[in-house]
Design a protein around this motif. Sequence first.
Motif, PDB file in Angstrom:
ATOM      1  N   GLY A 194      27.607  49.956  36.865  1.00 18.41           N
ATOM      2  CA  GLY A 194      26.158  49.266  37.089  1.00 18.41           C
ATOM      3  C   GLY A 194      25.681  49.524  38.126  1.00 18.41           C
ATOM      4  O   GLY A 194      24.549  49.328  38.457  1.00 18.41           O
ATOM      5  N   CYS A 245      22.172  53.861  26.352  1.00 16.30           N
ATOM      6  CA  CYS A 245      21.118  54.721  26.052  1.00 16.30           C
ATOM      7  C   CYS A 245      21.415  55.840  25.183  1.00 16.30           C
ATOM      8  O   CYS A 245      22.528  56.390  25.133  1.00 16.30           O
ATOM      9  CB  CYS A 245      20.585  55.228  27.243  1.00 16.30           C
ATOM     10  N   ASP A 302      25.330  42.156  30.230  1.00 22.11           N
ATOM     11  CA  ASP A 302      24.197  43.185  30.277  1.00 22.11           C
ATOM     12  C   ASP A 302      25.003  44.684  29.956  1.00 22.11           C
ATOM     13  O   ASP A 302      24.126  45.779  29.889  1.00 22.11           O
ATOM     14  CB  ASP A 302      23.717  43.524  31.605  1.00 22.11           C
ATOM     15  N   HIS A 303      26.168  44.822  29.821  1.00 17.96           N
ATOM     16  CA  HIS A 303      26.772  46.100  29.432  1.00 17.96           C
ATOM     17  C   HIS A 303      26.775  46.235  27.880  1.00 17.96           C
ATOM     18  O   HIS A 303      27.609  45.752  27.061  1.00 17.96           O
ATOM     19  CB  HIS A 303      28.169  46.216  29.938  1.00 17.96           C
ATOM     20  N   HIS A 304      25.779  46.684  27.297  1.00 20.52           N
ATOM     21  CA  HIS A 304      25.407  46.662  25.858  1.00 20.52           C
ATOM     22  C   HIS A 304      26.809  47.104  25.070  1.00 20.52           C
ATOM     23  O   HIS A 304      27.053  46.434  24.165  1.00 20.52           O
ATOM     24  CB  HIS A 304      24.075  47.587  25.482  1.00 20.52           C
ATOM     25  N   SER A 315      21.798  40.171  26.571  1.00 23.38           N
ATOM     26  CA  SER A 315      22.070  41.006  27.749  1.00 23.38           C
ATOM     27  C   SER A 315      21.443  40.594  29.010  1.00 23.38           C
ATOM     28  O   SER A 315      21.671  41.096  29.961  1.00 23.38           O
ATOM     29  CB  SER A 315      21.584  42.560  27.500  1.00 23.38           C
ATOM     30  N   THR A 316      21.060  39.355  28.871  1.00 28.15           N
ATOM     31  CA  THR A 316      20.368  38.585  30.257  1.00 28.15           C
ATOM     32  C   THR A 316      20.484  37.029  30.270  1.00 28.15           C
ATOM     33  O   THR A 316      20.741  36.685  28.872  1.00 28.15           O
ATOM     34  CB  THR A 316      18.713  38.809  30.215  1.00 28.15           C
ATOM     35  N   GLN A 365      26.398  55.879  33.955  1.00 31.84           N
ATOM     36  CA  GLN A 365      25.670  54.644  33.850  1.00 31.84           C
ATOM     37  C   GLN A 365      24.781  54.408  32.695  1.00 31.84           C
ATOM     38  O   GLN A 365      24.746  53.436  32.055  1.00 31.84           O
ATOM     39  CB  GLN A 365      24.847  54.644  35.013  1.00 31.84           C
ATOM     40  N   LEU A 366      23.998  55.483  32.367  1.00 33.56           N
ATOM     41  CA  LEU A 366      22.893  55.211  31.123  1.00 33.56           C
ATOM     42  C   LEU A 366      23.847  55.285  29.919  1.00 33.56           C
ATOM     43  O   LEU A 366      23.368  54.342  28.867  1.00 33.56           O
ATOM     44  CB  LEU A 366      22.144  56.622  31.291  1.00 33.56           C
ATOM     45  N   PRO A 426      22.147  42.660  36.580  1.00 34.52           N
ATOM     46  CA  PRO A 426      21.132  43.417  37.465  1.00 34.52           C
ATOM     47  C   PRO A 426      20.067  42.393  38.247  1.00 34.52           C
ATOM     48  O   PRO A 426      19.595  42.682  39.321  1.00 34.52           O
ATOM     49  CB  PRO A 426      20.558  44.584  36.680  1.00 34.52           C
ATOM     50  N   ASP A 465      24.906  51.595  29.857  1.00 29.01           N
ATOM     51  CA  ASP A 465      23.634  50.807  29.302  1.00 29.01           C
ATOM     52  C   ASP A 465      23.419  51.095  28.002  1.00 29.01           C
ATOM     53  O   ASP A 465      22.234  50.317  27.469  1.00 29.01           O
ATOM     54  CB  ASP A 465      22.435  51.255  30.373  1.00 29.01           C
TER      55      ASP A 465
END
Length: 218
Positions: A211, A162, A8-10, A32-33, A156-157, A56, A160
């Motif tokens: 995360g 972003c 999940d950590h892109h 990511s899932t 964090q963003l 998550p 992820d």
Amino acid sequence: MRIVICDDHHLLVQAMATALGGLGYTVEAAVSTPEDGIRAVALHDPDVLLVDVTFPTGSGLDAARAVLTNHPHTKVVMLTGGDSPETLRSALDLGVHGYIRKAQRIEEIAAALDKVASGQMVVDQQLLHGSRTMPAVPRQRTPIDELTPREQHVLQLLVDGCSTNEIVAHMNVTPSTVRTHVQSIFVKMGVHSRLQAVAMLSREGLLDRVGGIHGDGR
């Protein structure tokens, strides 16, 4: 070797896919899932699924179980940022082919993949014995501890995946404020880019801790 990566950590996924591709591996998908990991294996029938333990939502163990049951050709190697002996036992009970640390260098991860592909089972010895033989010690301060709560939220963003505009919208601040926070984060961490930050966090075993950061950014 054909690989599907699921984490999940892109940015970590992108960096790992690029690095493994540079070493001659074919990365069929980087998702990511756990659900997307299962679907990618069904679609591409890879030699190896490289999947994170924790997400998550959902679990890497669930993905491992589904792949081992329904796609026996695909070997499963699990990545972890922690050292839980219970999780390790659960993974081994499922019959995974490898269980290794995210903090390892990409060359070590590649070597583990090669061993698994040749029919060997690979379990990081530090994970296998460390929690039983090492005495408990106080947690050392990390680069994350040097960041303000708002900088931790921005980090964090960033982890992820972003963009600056997405961080602006998420935190309801100006672009210049985001840039200031990002620059401060890079200085405190001693890095110069998002990818370097993610690589350092992975090396130090801190990605899952990032995360777990929660806050409203105020």
